[in-house]
Design an enzyme around this catalytic site. Structure first.
Site, PDB file in Angstrom:
ATOM      1  N   CYS A  49       0.850  -1.194   0.000  1.00 13.73           N
ATOM      2  CA  CYS A  49       0.000   0.000   0.000  1.00 13.73           C
ATOM      3  C   CYS A  49       0.886   1.245   0.000  1.00 13.73           C
ATOM      4  O   CYS A  49       0.592   2.251  -0.650  1.00 13.73           O
ATOM      5  CB  CYS A  49      -0.900   0.030   1.233  1.00 13.73           C
ATOM      6  SG  CYS A  49      -1.818  -1.474   1.557  1.00 13.73           S
TER       7      CYS A  49
ATOM      8  N   HIS B  84       1.080   5.199  -1.433  1.00 11.58           N
ATOM      9  CA  HIS B  84       0.416   6.064  -0.456  1.00 11.58           C
ATOM     10  C   HIS B  84       1.301   6.500   0.706  1.00 11.58           C
ATOM     11  O   HIS B  84       0.833   6.581   1.829  1.00 11.58           O
ATOM     12  CB  HIS B  84      -0.839   5.370   0.070  1.00 11.58           C
ATOM     13  CG  HIS B  84      -1.890   5.135  -0.981  1.00 11.58           C
ATOM     14  ND1 HIS B  84      -2.631   6.169  -1.521  1.00 11.58           N
ATOM     15  CD2 HIS B  84      -2.295   4.011  -1.604  1.00 11.58           C
ATOM     16  CE1 HIS B  84      -3.464   5.666  -2.426  1.00 11.58           C
ATOM     17  NE2 HIS B  84      -3.277   4.357  -2.504  1.00 11.58           N
TER      18      HIS B  84
ATOM     19  N   ARG C 262     -12.853  -0.875  -2.020  1.00 16.47           N
ATOM     20  CA  ARG C 262     -11.670  -0.089  -2.411  1.00 16.47           C
ATOM     21  C   ARG C 262     -10.388  -0.891  -2.164  1.00 16.47           C
ATOM     22  O   ARG C 262      -9.485  -0.935  -2.997  1.00 16.47           O
ATOM     23  CB  ARG C 262     -11.650   1.236  -1.652  1.00 16.47           C
ATOM     24  CG  ARG C 262     -10.451   2.148  -1.881  1.00 16.47           C
ATOM     25  CD  ARG C 262     -10.277   2.599  -3.319  1.00 16.47           C
ATOM     26  NE  ARG C 262      -9.374   1.746  -4.070  1.00 16.47           N
ATOM     27  CZ  ARG C 262      -8.981   1.963  -5.321  1.00 16.47           C
ATOM     28  NH1 ARG C 262      -9.420   3.009  -5.991  1.00 16.47           N
ATOM     29  NH2 ARG C 262      -8.171   1.132  -5.931  1.00 16.47           N
TER      30      ARG C 262
ATOM     31  N   CYS D  14      -7.636  -2.230  -4.701  1.00 21.99           N
ATOM     32  CA  CYS D  14      -6.201  -1.937  -4.558  1.00 21.99           C
ATOM     33  C   CYS D  14      -5.395  -3.223  -4.735  1.00 21.99           C
ATOM     34  O   CYS D  14      -4.416  -3.247  -5.471  1.00 21.99           O
ATOM     35  CB  CYS D  14      -5.899  -1.333  -3.181  1.00 21.99           C
ATOM     36  SG  CYS D  14      -6.307   0.420  -3.047  1.00 21.99           S
TER      37      CYS D  14
END
Lengths: 292, 209
Positions: A200, A204, A249, A253
């Site tokens: 992730c 991010h 979501r 991802c």
């Protein structure tokens, strides 16, 4: 009436679609016109500005089809179902049986009766199974909506989350199991795997980055980015013509990360959700929102 | 100072600048076995051939645990391992067809659980990098590659280095955010050659102002 709560607008949907199409065309045209050749930075700034303008126009609560999901969710919540033929008003979302107001703002949390930490989806599934005894196979099969498929889970999440709209995230993390899940969620955020070596954090963990033209929130630190991200799910995805939850979501991802599909309502997803919710602590919940 | 020490020092500077989480301190708040149990629970039964994507190799594990800032010992180990994995074309020619390379750079599908196995598969370079000036839809996770070959005077050694970087980014910088396209068998040798040509062919739009 709290901001954005209960605005049912069936007839505006067609109008909305037309407006959005025009917006997109306008956006593209203004990007093309606004960019002098070779001035990359200026172009990037102009692009950012236009995308910001597009986002602002999208987040108009009076034109958000996800409020249909809220209405359907309320009906599902109050209708007797399952072999026990009872409504979900006997379901305890953490604030007491049947109490929906403000429940979402404190999730995920530890539940004594299940001896587990649960996010909203896990808790709803638990209630449907134990309180109502509904056909779980069918519920799970329709976990995500699609053309011709309505999702009870998405509708219920929209309804319950909307009942915390205008409030702030306040996950407690007082229970050791909540703390463990938070730590696991943080570790999973940084966990690299699969054929792209992504985690992730790859996308991010920095400010102001983009994939193509899509801005990426920095979720590695608490504050504005995390608050605005977490505070705007569930959301109506214009690009998918469906309302989507954070569960979806994260599933999406992992799809883009080239991982296998994570199991629906699994503990890893809840762990990530706790981590992200904690990063968003104090942020305003304004849902359902509307996004690209 | 050996070359690898210099590489480490330079790379440490780069990663300190690029990785906001930097500083290498990872807090062991939870046991690795606990994390593994959650991962197992989240991907209980992946489709045939997909479990390997859930499991980590040594490099992925160390980069995760150190949040992409491995200590000196780990850094050297990763570098040695990843350098050894780079397979160059047998004939030594690293430049393919830049037009095919442009398609590879543009295509963002392939390898997702929603993709057909025989569908188009690309490197999705534009998701993270600026490349040709004419393409305005580019991401910013990686550095701009505008006029990449032209700036390097189309030097053969630089083209070979670019091929290696695309084949295995971590053979250049351990725990780089960039995928190891060749090492992970995500792109074919021909596709990597084509992307290298997209960067290094004087006729490629990457090298046109």
């Amino acid at each position: 009436m709290r901001i954005g709560q209960r605005l049912s607008l069936v007839s505006q949907r067609t109008l909305l679609c037309k407006r959005l199409t025009l917006l997109c065309i306008g956006l593209l045209m203004s990007i093309v016109v606004a960019i002098p050749k070779g001035q990359a930075q200026q172009a990037a700034d102009a692009t950012e500005k236009e995308i910001e303008r597009y986002r602002a126009m999208l987040s108009d609560p009076f034109a958000n089809p996800a409020f249909l999901n809220v209405d359907r969710g309320e009906k599902l919540w109050t209708t007797p179902r399952g072999t026990k033929n009872v409504s979900l008003q006997g379901c305890d979302l953490g604030e007491g049986p049947g109490k929906v107001d403000g429940a979402y703002a404190k999730l995920p949390r530890y539940f004594t009766d299940a001896d587990r930490v649960m996010d909203l989806e896990q808790r709803l599934l638990w209630c449907m199974e134990t309180v109502q005894a509904v056909d779980m196979k069918d519920v799970i099969k329709r976990r995500f909506s699609g053309p011709g498929v309505i999702s009870d889970m998405e509708d219920l999440v929209a309804y319950v989350a909307n009942k915390s709209s205008g409030m702030k995230f306040a996950a407690s993390l007082a229970h050791p199991k909540e703390q463990e899940m938070h730590a696991v969620g943080e570790a999973m955020f940084y966990r690299r795997s699969a054929v792209m070596d992504f985690s992730c954090a790859t996308c991010h963990s920095d400010d102001g980055k983009r994939i193509r033209l899509q801005g990426l929130p920095n979720l590695s630190k608490s504050g504005k980015n995390a608050q605005e991200t977490m505070g705007s799910w569930p959301t109506y995805r214009v690009s998918q013509s469906q309302m989507r939850t954070m569960q979806h979501r994260l599933w999406d991802c992992y799809r883009q990360m080239r991982m296998p599909a994570p199991d629906y309502a699994s503990d890893g997803i809840t762990a990530l959700t706790i981590f992200l919710t904690k990063q968003a602590e104090g942020g305003d919940i304004l849902v359902p929102s509307i996004k690209r | 100072m050996t070359i690898s020490h210099r590489t480490f020092a330079a790379a440490a500077l780069i990663s300190a600048a690029l990785v906001s989480v930097a500083s290498g301190q990872q807090t062991a708040k939870v046991a690795p076995e606990t994390i593994a149990a959650y991962v197992k629970n989240t991907w209980k039964a992946p489709a045939e051939g997909w479990q390997a994507r859930v499991d980590q190799d040594q490099t992925q594990r160390i980069c995760s645990e150190t949040r992409n800032s491995p200590g000196k010992g780990d850094f050297e180990k990763i570098l040695a391992r990843e350098v050894a994995s780079v397979a160059y074309p047998a004939d030594g020619k690293v430049l393919g067809d830049w037009k095919a390379g442009e398609a590879v750079a543009q295509i963002g599908t392939g390898g997702q659980f929603s993709d057909k196995a025989d569908g188009p598969r690309g490197g999705n370079c534009y998701a993270c990098h600026q490349m040709a000036a004419k393409e305005l839809s580019f991401g910013t996770l990686g550095p701009s590659l505008l006029e990449y070959g032209k700036i390097r005077k189309y030097a053969a050694a630089d083209a070979k280095a670019a091929y290696a970087k695309i084949y295995n980014a971590q053979s250049v910088l351990p725990c780089s955010n960039m995928p190891r396209f060749g090492h992970n068998k995500f792109l074919t040798e021909q596709q990597i050659k084509d992307v290298t040509a997209y960067l290094f062919d004087p006729e490629s739009p990457v090298n046109k102002p």
